[in-house]
Design an enzyme around this catalytic site. Sequence first.
Site, PDB file in Angstrom:
ATOM      1  N   CYS A   2    -120.019  -3.963  13.618  1.00  0.00           N
ATOM      2  CA  CYS A   2    -121.140  -3.492  14.434  1.00  0.00           C
ATOM      3  C   CYS A   2    -121.187  -1.967  14.409  1.00  0.00           C
ATOM      4  O   CYS A   2    -120.160  -1.306  14.543  1.00  0.00           O
ATOM      5  CB  CYS A   2    -121.093  -3.938  15.880  1.00  0.00           C
ATOM      6  SG  CYS A   2    -121.141  -5.711  16.091  1.00  0.00           S
ATOM      7  N   ARG A  27    -120.921  -1.688   8.545  1.00  0.00           N
ATOM      8  CA  ARG A  27    -120.144  -2.244   9.650  1.00  0.00           C
ATOM      9  C   ARG A  27    -120.613  -3.636  10.075  1.00  0.00           C
ATOM     10  O   ARG A  27    -119.933  -4.325  10.838  1.00  0.00           O
ATOM     11  CB  ARG A  27    -120.205  -1.308  10.862  1.00  0.00           C
ATOM     12  CG  ARG A  27    -119.698   0.074  10.580  1.00  0.00           C
ATOM     13  CD  ARG A  27    -119.871   0.954  11.779  1.00  0.00           C
ATOM     14  NE  ARG A  27    -118.940   0.607  12.819  1.00  0.00           N
ATOM     15  CZ  ARG A  27    -117.725   1.107  12.956  1.00  0.00           C
ATOM     16  NH1 ARG A  27    -117.299   2.018  12.103  1.00  0.00           N
ATOM     17  NH2 ARG A  27    -116.941   0.744  13.931  1.00  0.00           N
ATOM     18  N   TRP A  75    -122.411  -7.395  13.461  1.00  0.00           N
ATOM     19  CA  TRP A  75    -121.551  -8.371  12.787  1.00  0.00           C
ATOM     20  C   TRP A  75    -121.140  -9.353  13.879  1.00  0.00           C
ATOM     21  O   TRP A  75    -120.419  -9.001  14.814  1.00  0.00           O
ATOM     22  CB  TRP A  75    -120.329  -7.668  12.197  1.00  0.00           C
ATOM     23  CG  TRP A  75    -119.441  -8.587  11.404  1.00  0.00           C
ATOM     24  CD1 TRP A  75    -119.569  -8.928  10.096  1.00  0.00           C
ATOM     25  CD2 TRP A  75    -118.276  -9.267  11.884  1.00  0.00           C
ATOM     26  NE1 TRP A  75    -118.560  -9.780   9.732  1.00  0.00           N
ATOM     27  CE2 TRP A  75    -117.752 -10.009  10.809  1.00  0.00           C
ATOM     28  CE3 TRP A  75    -117.626  -9.327  13.125  1.00  0.00           C
ATOM     29  CZ2 TRP A  75    -116.604 -10.793  10.917  1.00  0.00           C
ATOM     30  CZ3 TRP A  75    -116.493 -10.118  13.230  1.00  0.00           C
ATOM     31  CH2 TRP A  75    -115.997 -10.840  12.134  1.00  0.00           C
ATOM     32  N   ASN A 101    -120.107  -2.621  20.529  1.00  0.00           N
ATOM     33  CA  ASN A 101    -119.249  -2.978  19.397  1.00  0.00           C
ATOM     34  C   ASN A 101    -117.898  -3.344  19.985  1.00  0.00           C
ATOM     35  O   ASN A 101    -117.326  -2.559  20.745  1.00  0.00           O
ATOM     36  CB  ASN A 101    -119.122  -1.766  18.456  1.00  0.00           C
ATOM     37  CG  ASN A 101    -118.048  -1.950  17.410  1.00  0.00           C
ATOM     38  OD1 ASN A 101    -117.790  -3.073  16.967  1.00  0.00           O
ATOM     39  ND2 ASN A 101    -117.417  -0.868  17.005  1.00  0.00           N
ATOM     40  N   GLY A 102    -117.397  -4.529  19.680  1.00  0.00           N
ATOM     41  CA  GLY A 102    -116.109  -4.952  20.236  1.00  0.00           C
ATOM     42  C   GLY A 102    -116.204  -6.374  20.757  1.00  0.00           C
ATOM     43  O   GLY A 102    -117.143  -7.107  20.419  1.00  0.00           O
ATOM     44  N   GLU A 487    -104.720  -8.640  -5.161  1.00  0.00           N
ATOM     45  CA  GLU A 487    -105.914  -7.835  -4.927  1.00  0.00           C
ATOM     46  C   GLU A 487    -107.084  -8.356  -5.784  1.00  0.00           C
ATOM     47  O   GLU A 487    -108.224  -8.448  -5.317  1.00  0.00           O
ATOM     48  CB  GLU A 487    -105.599  -6.365  -5.232  1.00  0.00           C
ATOM     49  CG  GLU A 487    -106.755  -5.395  -5.142  1.00  0.00           C
ATOM     50  CD  GLU A 487    -107.446  -5.338  -3.783  1.00  0.00           C
ATOM     51  OE1 GLU A 487    -106.962  -5.932  -2.810  1.00  0.00           O
ATOM     52  OE2 GLU A 487    -108.519  -4.719  -3.722  1.00  0.00           O
ATOM     53  N   LYS A 491    -110.644  -9.782  -4.296  1.00  0.00           N
ATOM     54  CA  LYS A 491    -111.955  -9.240  -4.687  1.00  0.00           C
ATOM     55  C   LYS A 491    -112.886 -10.386  -5.070  1.00  0.00           C
ATOM     56  O   LYS A 491    -114.046 -10.421  -4.665  1.00  0.00           O
ATOM     57  CB  LYS A 491    -111.844  -8.271  -5.878  1.00  0.00           C
ATOM     58  CG  LYS A 491    -111.198  -6.950  -5.625  1.00  0.00           C
ATOM     59  CD  LYS A 491    -112.024  -5.980  -4.805  1.00  0.00           C
ATOM     60  CE  LYS A 491    -111.794  -6.163  -3.343  1.00  0.00           C
ATOM     61  NZ  LYS A 491    -110.720  -5.444  -2.698  1.00  0.00           N
ATOM     62  N   GLU A 494    -113.967 -12.495  -1.959  1.00  0.00           N
ATOM     63  CA  GLU A 494    -114.852 -11.807  -1.016  1.00  0.00           C
ATOM     64  C   GLU A 494    -116.296 -11.785  -1.475  1.00  0.00           C
ATOM     65  O   GLU A 494    -117.203 -11.947  -0.675  1.00  0.00           O
ATOM     66  CB  GLU A 494    -114.488 -10.328  -0.892  1.00  0.00           C
ATOM     67  CG  GLU A 494    -113.214  -9.993  -0.327  1.00  0.00           C
ATOM     68  CD  GLU A 494    -113.123  -8.500  -0.045  1.00  0.00           C
ATOM     69  OE1 GLU A 494    -113.380  -8.104   1.084  1.00  0.00           O
ATOM     70  OE2 GLU A 494    -112.758  -7.736  -0.965  1.00  0.00           O
ATOM     71  N   HIS A 510     -93.073 -23.468  -9.534  1.00  0.00           N
ATOM     72  CA  HIS A 510     -92.623 -24.080  -8.279  1.00  0.00           C
ATOM     73  C   HIS A 510     -93.767 -24.747  -7.525  1.00  0.00           C
ATOM     74  O   HIS A 510     -93.658 -24.991  -6.331  1.00  0.00           O
ATOM     75  CB  HIS A 510     -91.922 -23.027  -7.418  1.00  0.00           C
ATOM     76  CG  HIS A 510     -90.735 -22.429  -8.099  1.00  0.00           C
ATOM     77  ND1 HIS A 510     -89.539 -23.092  -8.238  1.00  0.00           N
ATOM     78  CD2 HIS A 510     -90.578 -21.249  -8.745  1.00  0.00           C
ATOM     79  CE1 HIS A 510     -88.692 -22.344  -8.918  1.00  0.00           C
ATOM     80  NE2 HIS A 510     -89.311 -21.220  -9.238  1.00  0.00           N
ATOM     81  N   LYS A 609    -117.229  -4.166   6.893  1.00  0.00           N
ATOM     82  CA  LYS A 609    -116.380  -3.167   6.240  1.00  0.00           C
ATOM     83  C   LYS A 609    -115.198  -2.783   7.114  1.00  0.00           C
ATOM     84  O   LYS A 609    -114.097  -2.556   6.623  1.00  0.00           O
ATOM     85  CB  LYS A 609    -117.240  -1.935   5.930  1.00  0.00           C
ATOM     86  CG  LYS A 609    -116.506  -0.837   5.204  1.00  0.00           C
ATOM     87  CD  LYS A 609    -116.228  -1.233   3.784  1.00  0.00           C
ATOM     88  CE  LYS A 609    -115.427  -0.183   3.047  1.00  0.00           C
ATOM     89  NZ  LYS A 609    -114.723  -0.791   1.898  1.00  0.00           N
TER      90      LYS A 609
HETATM   91  O1  M6R Z   1    -110.154  -0.207   6.745  1.00  0.00           O
HETATM   92  P1  M6R Z   1    -108.903  -0.972   6.423  1.00  0.00           P
HETATM   93  O2  M6R Z   1    -108.280  -0.531   5.162  1.00  0.00           O
HETATM   94  O3  M6R Z   1    -107.911  -0.947   7.552  1.00  0.00           O
HETATM   95  O4  M6R Z   1    -109.380  -2.452   6.233  1.00  0.00           O
HETATM   96  C1  M6R Z   1    -108.472  -3.491   5.988  1.00  0.00           C
HETATM   97  C2  M6R Z   1    -109.174  -4.716   5.470  1.00  0.00           C
HETATM   98  O5  M6R Z   1    -110.094  -5.186   6.404  1.00  0.00           O
HETATM   99  C3  M6R Z   1    -109.897  -4.440   4.146  1.00  0.00           C
HETATM  100  O6  M6R Z   1    -109.036  -3.937   3.182  1.00  0.00           O
HETATM  101  C4  M6R Z   1    -110.559  -5.722   3.623  1.00  0.00           C
HETATM  102  O7  M6R Z   1    -109.578  -6.635   3.238  1.00  0.00           O
HETATM  103  C5  M6R Z   1    -111.500  -5.389   2.459  1.00  0.00           C
HETATM  104  N1  M6R Z   1    -112.750  -6.058   2.638  1.00  0.00           N
HETATM  105  C6  M6R Z   1    -110.981  -5.797   1.147  1.00  0.00           C
HETATM  106  O8  M6R Z   1    -111.866  -5.557   0.118  1.00  0.00           O
END
Ligand code: M6R
Length: 614
Positions: A2, A27, A75, A101-102, A487, A491, A494, A510, A609
Site C-alpha cells: 500500500c 507497493r 495491496w 498502510n498496515g 533465486e 523469479k 513470482e 534423496h 514490492k
Molecule cells: O525489501 P526486501 O529486500 O526486504 O524484500 C524482501 C522480499 O520481500 C523480496 O526480496 C521478495 O522476495 C521479492 N519479490 C523477490 O523478488
Amino acid sequence: MCGIVGYIGNGEAYPVLIDGLKQLEYRGYDSAGIALVDGNGRLNVYKEKGKVADLEKHIADRDKSGHTGIAHTRWATHGEPGAVNAHPHVSSSGRFALVHNGIIENYAVIRENLKKKGYEFRSATDTEVLVQLIDYIASRDDADTVAVLQCALKEVVGAYAIALVDMEHPDCLYAARKSSPLVIGMKDNDFYLASDVNPIAAYTDRVVYLEDEEIASMHYGDRLRIVNLSNAECSHEVMTVSKNLGRAEKGGFGHYMLKEIFEQPDCIRDCMRGRVDPEAGTVTLSAVRDHRERLLSAGRFIIVACGTSWHAGLIGKQLFEDLCRIPVEVAYASEFRYSNPVIRSTDVVFAISQSGETADTLAAIELARSAGAFVYGICNAVGASIPRATDTGSYIHVGPEIGVASTKAFTGQVTVLAMIALDLAREKHTLDGERHAALVRELAGIPDKMREVLKTDTVIGSLSRIFTYAKNFIYLGRGYSYPVALEGALKLKEISYIHAEGYPAAEMKHGPIALIDEEMPVVIIATRNAMYGKILSNVQEIKARKGKVIAIVTEGDDVISRIADVSVEIPGTAECLDPLLATIPLQLLAYHIAVCKGKDVDRPRNLAKSVTVE
Ligand code: M6R
C-alpha cells in the site's frame, strides 16, 4: 504494501497525488483511490479497482479541484480487491476520510463494539474500522483532532501509516505511523506526504521522517507540528534529500524488470565506486572501517532477511565463512523473530533488505538490538526504516528498483557482502595477500563480465518460448550456486506462476529425482569450479531419466554443453563471485517465460514490492 500520498498547499492537490500514486504503485496495485476537499468544502472521493491508470481514466471527467487531498494504492490484506474495499474510507458521519498502510490486528473486536453503538460498515477492511473509531471518539469527546487520533491509536494493535482529512478542519492534513513508513516534505506553504521519499523529491528536498507512534499535523500556512501519543512535542531534524533521486522510467524497455536486469553492470559499478580499488587490491567500506573492532571481535555473524534478500544472505554466509573464517547463521527474519533465538552481545547481525521497510526484518533487528547484538544493515532505499534502525550499514546504491521481482538489488546485495568479506579478510589475514588482491581485481571486473552475460538475452528469449508449456521447473546448484538456484526458482514462480523448486544438486538423489521425466525442465548451474565434476554427474543422472537440461556453463565448456539440451555460456570468474554472473541468465529466463505467457511482469498477482506487514 500500500502506498500513501497526501498534499496540502497553494497548488492543486490532484496532480501531486496522481503522480505520487504512480511512483508508489510498486507497493500495491489492486485498487486505488483519492479524496479531495474542493473549494466549496465538499469531500470528493473516487475509487477504482485495478491500477492507478484505471482510476485516472475512471475520473477523467470528474471534479478534481482542491488544495487538500489524500490518495492510496492498495495491496489487499483485509477484504478482496475492489472499489468498495479501496481507500480512502470515509466515516459514517462524512467527517473523516482515511488512507492506511498496515494491519489493525484487533479490528474485529473494535468493529463489533462499534456495531453495538450503531455504526454500519460498507467494506471488509480494517481501515474502515479505524476511521469509524476515530469518528466515534470525535463524537464522544469534546477534543481536537490530534487528541482524538491519540485516543484512537492507543486502542489499536498492529501497524499503521495513515493520512487523515477532517472536514471540520479542511485546512489541515493529519498523519501518523507505527511500523509503517511515512515521510513529510515541506516547501513554503506546501506539505507533501508519502510512503517513501520518491514522490516528494520532485517538489522539495526538505523532508522529515515520522517516527513510530507520532502524529503530524500539517496546517496550511503554519509550521509542521509533531506530537507523540502522550502528547509530548517531538522535534525532528529536517533532512535534505537529493532532488534527483531518479524518477523511475522504463527507458525504452518493455518492463521495469528488464530495464533493471540490463542496468546491472552500471549499478554494480556504482555500488563499488569509491570502495573497491583494483590497483591497490583493496576494498574499503566506511562502516567496516568505523566499526572494525566490533566486527573483528564478533563471535558469530547472523544474517536475517526475507525472500531474495535471504538468498543473498545465503551467499553472504559462504563468503564470510570461506574468506574470513567467521561462523555465520542465516535466518528468515520471519522465523528468527519468533524462534526465541540465542543472541549474544558479541554477535553481529546483518539485516539485508532492498526496500529497508520489510516488517519481519525490522522486527528481527529490534530483537537483536534488545539482546545487545550489533546490527549492520545492507539496504538500497536511502533513509528507509531499516537503515535508520541499525547501528551501521552499507547502502547497495543500485537506484530505485521498481519491478516487483528483485534483480539488481540481489546482485547489489551480493556485491556488498563480497566487499565486506574482502575488507574483513584483509583485516583478519585469512586470505593470502595475492589471492586477496586477485579477488579484488576480479570483483572490479564483474560489471564488464555482466555486460557479456547480458548478450545471452536473445538466445534465452528464444529458448523461453519452448519452455512455456512447463508446469514445473527444477533449479539445481552446488556451493555458491545453490542460493542462485533458489533465486532462479523464486523469479520464475513470482512472475510466470510456474511452480519451481531450487535444490542443492546433490540432494536430488534423496527425493526430488523421482520428479524427473521428459516433461521436467531442469536448470542447472554448471560453471567451471571445484564442484564441476560432481555437477557433471548430476547432469548425467538427470539425462538418464530423460529430464530436459538447461545448463548455465562457463565459456568454452565442451563437456556439459554437449550433454545438456540447451546451454548458456557465461564468462568465467572466481567461484565466490560466480553468483553475480550466473544469476543473470536465470533472471532473463524467468522474464521471457513470463512475457511469453502474457503475464504482468512488473506487477505479478498477489505480490507487492515492499512487505510492511507480517
Ligand atoms: O525489501 P526486501 O529486500 O526486504 O524484500 C524482501 C522480499 O520481500 C523480496 O526480496 C521478495 O522476495 C521479492 N519479490 C523477490 O523478488
